[in-house]
Design a protein around this motif. Structure first.
Motif, PDB file in Angstrom:
ATOM      1  N   GLU A  38       0.890  -1.221  -0.204  1.00 26.78           N
ATOM      2  CA  GLU A  38       0.231   0.006  -0.201  1.00 26.78           C
ATOM      3  C   GLU A  38       0.793   1.013  -0.233  1.00 26.78           C
ATOM      4  OE1 GLU A  38      -2.707  -0.855   3.565  1.00 26.78           O
ATOM      5  OE2 GLU A  38      -4.119  -1.730   2.077  1.00 26.78           O
ATOM      6  N   LEU A  41       1.864   2.021  -3.633  1.00 25.01           N
ATOM      7  CA  LEU A  41       0.803   2.527  -4.373  1.00 25.01           C
ATOM      8  C   LEU A  41       0.543   3.900  -3.921  1.00 25.01           C
ATOM      9  CD1 LEU A  41      -1.759  -0.414  -3.941  1.00 25.01           C
ATOM     10  CD2 LEU A  41      -0.551   0.126  -5.986  1.00 25.01           C
ATOM     11  N   ASN A  42       0.510   4.188  -2.714  1.00 23.87           N
ATOM     12  CA  ASN A  42       0.506   5.670  -2.187  1.00 23.87           C
ATOM     13  C   ASN A  42       1.600   6.571  -2.683  1.00 23.87           C
ATOM     14  OD1 ASN A  42      -2.023   5.388  -0.854  1.00 23.87           O
ATOM     15  ND2 ASN A  42      -0.839   4.740   1.114  1.00 23.87           N
ATOM     16  N   TYR A  43       2.774   5.945  -2.858  1.00 26.84           N
ATOM     17  CA  TYR A  43       4.018   6.699  -3.417  1.00 26.84           C
ATOM     18  C   TYR A  43       3.897   7.029  -4.777  1.00 26.84           C
ATOM     19  CZ  TYR A  43       8.924   7.871  -4.280  1.00 26.84           C
ATOM     20  OH  TYR A  43      10.123   8.429  -4.497  1.00 26.84           O
ATOM     21  N   TYR A  44       3.229   6.179  -5.484  1.00 26.86           N
ATOM     22  CA  TYR A  44       3.225   6.620  -7.135  1.00 26.86           C
ATOM     23  C   TYR A  44       1.704   7.158  -7.434  1.00 26.86           C
ATOM     24  CZ  TYR A  44       7.300   3.856  -8.038  1.00 26.86           C
ATOM     25  OH  TYR A  44       9.095   3.614  -7.814  1.00 26.86           O
ATOM     26  N   GLN A  45       1.173   7.551  -6.478  1.00 32.01           N
ATOM     27  CA  GLN A  45      -0.276   7.880  -6.791  1.00 32.01           C
ATOM     28  C   GLN A  45      -0.102   9.188  -7.707  1.00 32.01           C
ATOM     29  OE1 GLN A  45      -2.319   8.848  -3.131  1.00 32.01           O
ATOM     30  NE2 GLN A  45      -0.874  10.513  -2.481  1.00 32.01           N
ATOM     31  N   ASN A  46       0.684   9.925  -7.790  1.00 33.29           N
ATOM     32  CA  ASN A  46       0.893  11.207  -8.758  1.00 33.29           C
ATOM     33  C   ASN A  46       1.219  10.956  -9.927  1.00 33.29           C
ATOM     34  OD1 ASN A  46      -0.556  12.819  -6.702  1.00 33.29           O
ATOM     35  ND2 ASN A  46       1.321  13.203  -5.797  1.00 33.29           N
ATOM     36  N   SER A  48       0.711   8.476 -12.983  1.00 33.70           N
ATOM     37  CA  SER A  48      -0.275   7.343 -13.471  1.00 33.70           C
ATOM     38  C   SER A  48       0.527   6.429 -14.203  1.00 33.70           C
ATOM     39  CB  SER A  48      -1.169   8.130 -14.402  1.00 33.70           C
ATOM     40  OG  SER A  48      -0.683   8.382 -15.560  1.00 33.70           O
ATOM     41  N   LEU A  51       2.169   4.057 -11.396  1.00 38.17           N
ATOM     42  CA  LEU A  51       1.215   3.632 -10.612  1.00 38.17           C
ATOM     43  C   LEU A  51       0.403   2.237 -11.130  1.00 38.17           C
ATOM     44  CD1 LEU A  51      -0.766   3.638  -8.122  1.00 38.17           C
ATOM     45  CD2 LEU A  51      -2.379   5.197  -9.292  1.00 38.17           C
ATOM     46  N   ARG A  55       0.445  -1.482  -9.851  1.00 44.41           N
ATOM     47  CA  ARG A  55      -0.823  -2.080  -9.835  1.00 44.41           C
ATOM     48  C   ARG A  55      -0.535  -3.606 -10.393  1.00 44.41           C
ATOM     49  NH1 ARG A  55      -5.707   0.938  -8.627  1.00 44.41           N
ATOM     50  NH2 ARG A  55      -6.668  -0.365  -9.696  1.00 44.41           N
TER      51      ARG A  55
END
Length: 101
Positions: A38, A41-46, A48, A51, A55
């Protein structure tokens, strides 16, 4: 033409939900590693692209785990047996043996 666009949207939405289900399943299977996944996932949220890459990797993790038990690692088992039996009269040097241990 409208029908083709409508079907395309339905197709992509259904793929997204299937991907989300696989991601959720992978996170559930991760156990204590879920927190780390998680964080990724949060680290790459900006970003796409990164991310989606994260995923993709996480969705495909179930069934691709590793083993900590040497008995389940076939290469280590073969090398250990070869060293113990001194197969072929070859006894590896200590550096080579250290790397395999």
């Amino acid at each position: 033409m409208t029908i083709i666009w409508s079907l395309s949207i339905v197709f992509f939405v259904s793929c997204e939900s299937a991907g989300d289900k696989r991601l959720d399943f992978a996170l559930e299977q991760a156990g204590k590693n879920r927190i780390g996944l998680e964080k990724v996932l949060n680290y790459y949220q900006n970003d796409s692209l990164k991310l989606e890459a994260a995923r993709f990797l996480i969705r495909n993790m179930p069934g691709h785990g590793g083993y900590e038990d040497d008995r389940l690692d076939s290469v280590k088992a073969v090398m250990k047996a070869a060293v113990e039996l001194n197969i072929g009269g070859y006894l590896p040097d200590s550096e080579w043996k250290r790397k395999w241990d």
